[in-house]
Write an enzyme that holds these catalytic residues in place. Structure first.
Site, PDB file in Angstrom:
ATOM      1  N   ASP A 148      -3.019  90.879  20.608  1.00  0.00           N
ATOM      2  CA  ASP A 148      -2.359  89.816  21.351  1.00  0.00           C
ATOM      3  C   ASP A 148      -2.221  90.252  22.794  1.00  0.00           C
ATOM      4  O   ASP A 148      -1.669  91.327  23.074  1.00  0.00           O
ATOM      5  CB  ASP A 148      -0.977  89.515  20.761  1.00  0.00           C
ATOM      6  CG  ASP A 148      -0.235  88.445  21.558  1.00  0.00           C
ATOM      7  OD1 ASP A 148      -0.686  87.288  21.554  1.00  0.00           O
ATOM      8  OD2 ASP A 148       0.782  88.778  22.201  1.00  0.00           O
TER       9      ASP A 148
ATOM     10  N   CYS B   1       6.488  84.213   6.003  1.00  0.00           N
ATOM     11  CA  CYS B   1       6.577  82.964   5.243  1.00  0.00           C
ATOM     12  C   CYS B   1       5.740  81.830   5.822  1.00  0.00           C
ATOM     13  O   CYS B   1       5.558  80.804   5.158  1.00  0.00           O
ATOM     14  CB  CYS B   1       8.037  82.515   5.138  1.00  0.00           C
ATOM     15  SG  CYS B   1       8.794  82.049   6.727  1.00  0.00           S
TER      16      CYS B   1
ATOM     17  N   GLU C 179      -7.223  86.009  20.452  1.00  0.00           N
ATOM     18  CA  GLU C 179      -7.015  84.567  20.554  1.00  0.00           C
ATOM     19  C   GLU C 179      -7.803  84.007  21.732  1.00  0.00           C
ATOM     20  O   GLU C 179      -8.070  84.700  22.714  1.00  0.00           O
ATOM     21  CB  GLU C 179      -5.525  84.259  20.722  1.00  0.00           C
ATOM     22  CG  GLU C 179      -4.858  84.995  21.852  1.00  0.00           C
ATOM     23  CD  GLU C 179      -3.353  84.827  21.843  1.00  0.00           C
ATOM     24  OE1 GLU C 179      -2.880  83.880  21.189  1.00  0.00           O
ATOM     25  OE2 GLU C 179      -2.653  85.626  22.487  1.00  0.00           O
TER      26      GLU C 179
ATOM     27  N   CYS D 247      12.755  84.888  12.318  1.00  0.00           N
ATOM     28  CA  CYS D 247      12.450  83.654  11.592  1.00  0.00           C
ATOM     29  C   CYS D 247      13.738  82.999  11.122  1.00  0.00           C
ATOM     30  O   CYS D 247      14.576  83.641  10.455  1.00  0.00           O
ATOM     31  CB  CYS D 247      11.537  83.958  10.405  1.00  0.00           C
ATOM     32  SG  CYS D 247      11.064  82.497   9.459  1.00  0.00           S
TER      33      CYS D 247
ATOM     34  N   ASP E 146       5.255  90.022  20.039  1.00  0.00           N
ATOM     35  CA  ASP E 146       3.827  90.250  20.294  1.00  0.00           C
ATOM     36  C   ASP E 146       3.124  90.814  19.059  1.00  0.00           C
ATOM     37  O   ASP E 146       1.984  90.447  18.766  1.00  0.00           O
ATOM     38  CB  ASP E 146       3.653  91.199  21.482  1.00  0.00           C
ATOM     39  CG  ASP E 146       4.142  90.589  22.783  1.00  0.00           C
ATOM     40  OD1 ASP E 146       4.184  89.352  22.866  1.00  0.00           O
ATOM     41  OD2 ASP E 146       4.483  91.347  23.708  1.00  0.00           O
TER      42      ASP E 146
ATOM     43  N   CYS F 115      13.292  82.609   6.819  1.00  0.00           N
ATOM     44  CA  CYS F 115      13.408  83.738   5.885  1.00  0.00           C
ATOM     45  C   CYS F 115      14.126  84.942   6.479  1.00  0.00           C
ATOM     46  O   CYS F 115      14.382  85.910   5.760  1.00  0.00           O
ATOM     47  CB  CYS F 115      12.011  84.162   5.403  1.00  0.00           C
ATOM     48  SG  CYS F 115      10.954  84.862   6.707  1.00  0.00           S
TER      49      CYS F 115
ATOM     50  N   CYS G 230       5.858  82.507  11.624  1.00  0.00           N
ATOM     51  CA  CYS G 230       6.359  83.699  10.940  1.00  0.00           C
ATOM     52  C   CYS G 230       5.228  84.303  10.113  1.00  0.00           C
ATOM     53  O   CYS G 230       4.576  83.605   9.321  1.00  0.00           O
ATOM     54  CB  CYS G 230       7.539  83.342  10.049  1.00  0.00           C
ATOM     55  SG  CYS G 230       8.167  84.748   9.089  1.00  0.00           S
TER      56      CYS G 230
END
Length: 451
Positions: free
Chosen positions: A233, A405, A329, A421, A431, A424, A402
């Site tokens: 990332d 989950c 990405e 999150c 990052d 959860c 997340c």
């Protein structure tokens, strides 16, 4: 791939080199190696510019009011540019280029075409201007083929010691320009300092301004030391965050360097104002004090850029050696670094509302200083060289999802660095969580853990 070495000195051997006829009709020869190197650089740059002036570019056609009504294509050298001559004809018409080796003049053709294609592609993708001519004040240099034909060689490297060697460039004066009592052949011996074995090369690039020489050779495949998979990332605080929790930071300029850069920029601005008051805007290019300040600025800026490029090369090499699959990405850096559009104030004509331009400018500087595009480009090249794979995935919601989950909401980001999150309760660095999501998308795209 290339190998860069330092030039320790040059020597001349053989006949005196013919430099042409001066304005009084006197023949000129020299045995000064420094003068010969500058002459070779001038000959290469002249042939490069002669080819460049044939390139077409769009010129606006204006009416009497100064409005653009049409565009026409015109050579860079102007509408009356002369027809391009071959290397042989150019050496016959220009006596001062008669003794320049053909292996040097011939390289200008290929390099000019490559630079022109790259410049036009860059202009279409990220903007800019049409590639121009090579100026002598920007640096002296030339390129020489190692094997100009099947049965001849030039720019031959010979090792003379454990950390030293020479590059021999040979040439010949035309028979009509041979100095009486001497032979026609001459040699320039360039002494270089080498730190490793010189691999087979196709040409040498001499940068006479900075006293460096580059052997241009084919890239070698990087030996892979591992078969892992990793997601990366890209960010502003940390240049790279990996899915295994490792942070990789590009070296930043020190406070002293930033202070010095700011001082030199302000100094040039004051010199520009003084020069404009004396002789108009073009006067800044004739100011010796401004040129000296600009040279100091370029030296410091180049040092910072070289430090960043060195980090990029070492980091991407290590990633390509340790991993068979790397995921990143897809980021449109050009769109991300655009300045915000002005917001006119409807209540007050000719005035504008606050649009966050100052904050956005700081973000743009941070993004561009981390060289996101160069990072991906160099990693792509090295993964292709050793048979690995760089997988580019969509960047949407990777920082809000997340990893445990899969719940997606912007409330998951407590801050720039904290991910918590709300579904959860999973906590991690934001990052690192994004890098894990990028890796998961890449594995799904490639069909599991196979590359």
């Amino acid at each position: 791939m290339s190998q860069k070495v330092r030039i320790d000195g040059v020597k001349h051997a053989g006949a005196s080199v013919f430099l042409g006829v001066d304005h009084c009709g006197n023949l000129r020869w020299t045995r000064n190696p420094e003068r010969i190197m500058v002459w070779l650089c001038d000959g290469w740059r002249t042939r490069f510019n002669q080819r460049r002036e044939q390139r077409p570019h769009n010129v606006p056609v204006k009416d009497e009011a100064g409005e653009i009504i049409d565009w026409i294509k015109e050579p860079l050298g102007g509408p009356d540019v002369a027809e391009l001559l071959s290397d042989k004809e150019a050496r016959l018409r220009c006596s001062w280029m008669a003794a320049v080796p053909s292996s040097i003049l011939a390289t200008s053709n290929r390099l000019e075409g490559t630079e022109w294609s790259a410049g036009i592609k860059r202009k279409k993708t990220i903007g800019g201007r049409v590639p121009g001519f090579k100026s002598r004040r920007r640096g002296l240099g030339f390129v020489c083929w190692y094997r100009p034909s099947n049965h001849s060689y030039n720019a031959v490297f010979q090792k003379t010691g454990r950390k030293s060697g020479v590059v021999v460039i040979t040439g010949m004066n035309p028979s009509r320009w041979v100095k009486p009592g001497e032979k026609a052949h001459w040699r320039i011996v360039i002494h270089v300092r080498v730190t490793q074995e010189i691999r087979p090369y196709t040409s040498v690039h001499v940068d006479w301004t900075h006293r460096t020489l580059v052997f241009v050779n084919m890239p070698l495949p990087l030996p892979r030391t591992g078969g892992g998979v990793i997601g990366l990332d890209r960010g502003c605080v940390h240049t790279l965050a990996s899915s295994d929790g490792t942070f990789m930071d590009m070296p930043k300029p020190s406070k002293a360097e930033l202070k010095r850069l700011k001082y030199l920029q302000r100094r040039m601005a004051r010199q520009d104002r003084v020069n404009e008051a004396r002789g108009g805007k073009p006067a800044k290019f004739a100011s010796k004090r401004r040129q000296k300040t600009l040279s100091q600025f370029n030296v410091l800026q180049s040092r910072i850029i070289r430090r960043k490029n060195d980090w990029i090369e070492k980091t991407t090499t290590r990633l390509a050696q340790e991993n068979i699959l790397v995921a990143m990405e897809d980021l449109d850096v050009r769109a991300m670094t655009k300045r915000p559009k002005p917001k006119p104030d409807p209540a007050k004509p000719s005035q504008y509302l606050h649009n966050g331009a100052k904050v956005k400018a700081g973000l743009n500087r941070s993004i561009l200083s981390n060289n996101w595009s160069r990072l991906m480009k160099r990693l792509q090249d090295k993964m292709n060289a050793n048979g690995g794979r760089l997988v580019i995935v969509l960047a949407a919601y990777t920082s809000q999802t997340c990893h445990k989950c899969g719940y997606v909401t912007k409330e998951n980001r407590d801050s720039q660095a904290v991910f918590r999150c709300v579904e959860c309760g999973y906590e991690a660095n934001a990052d690192v969580n994004a890098a894990e999501n990028i890796l998961d998308r890449a594995l799904s795209k490639t069909g599991g853990g196979t590359a």
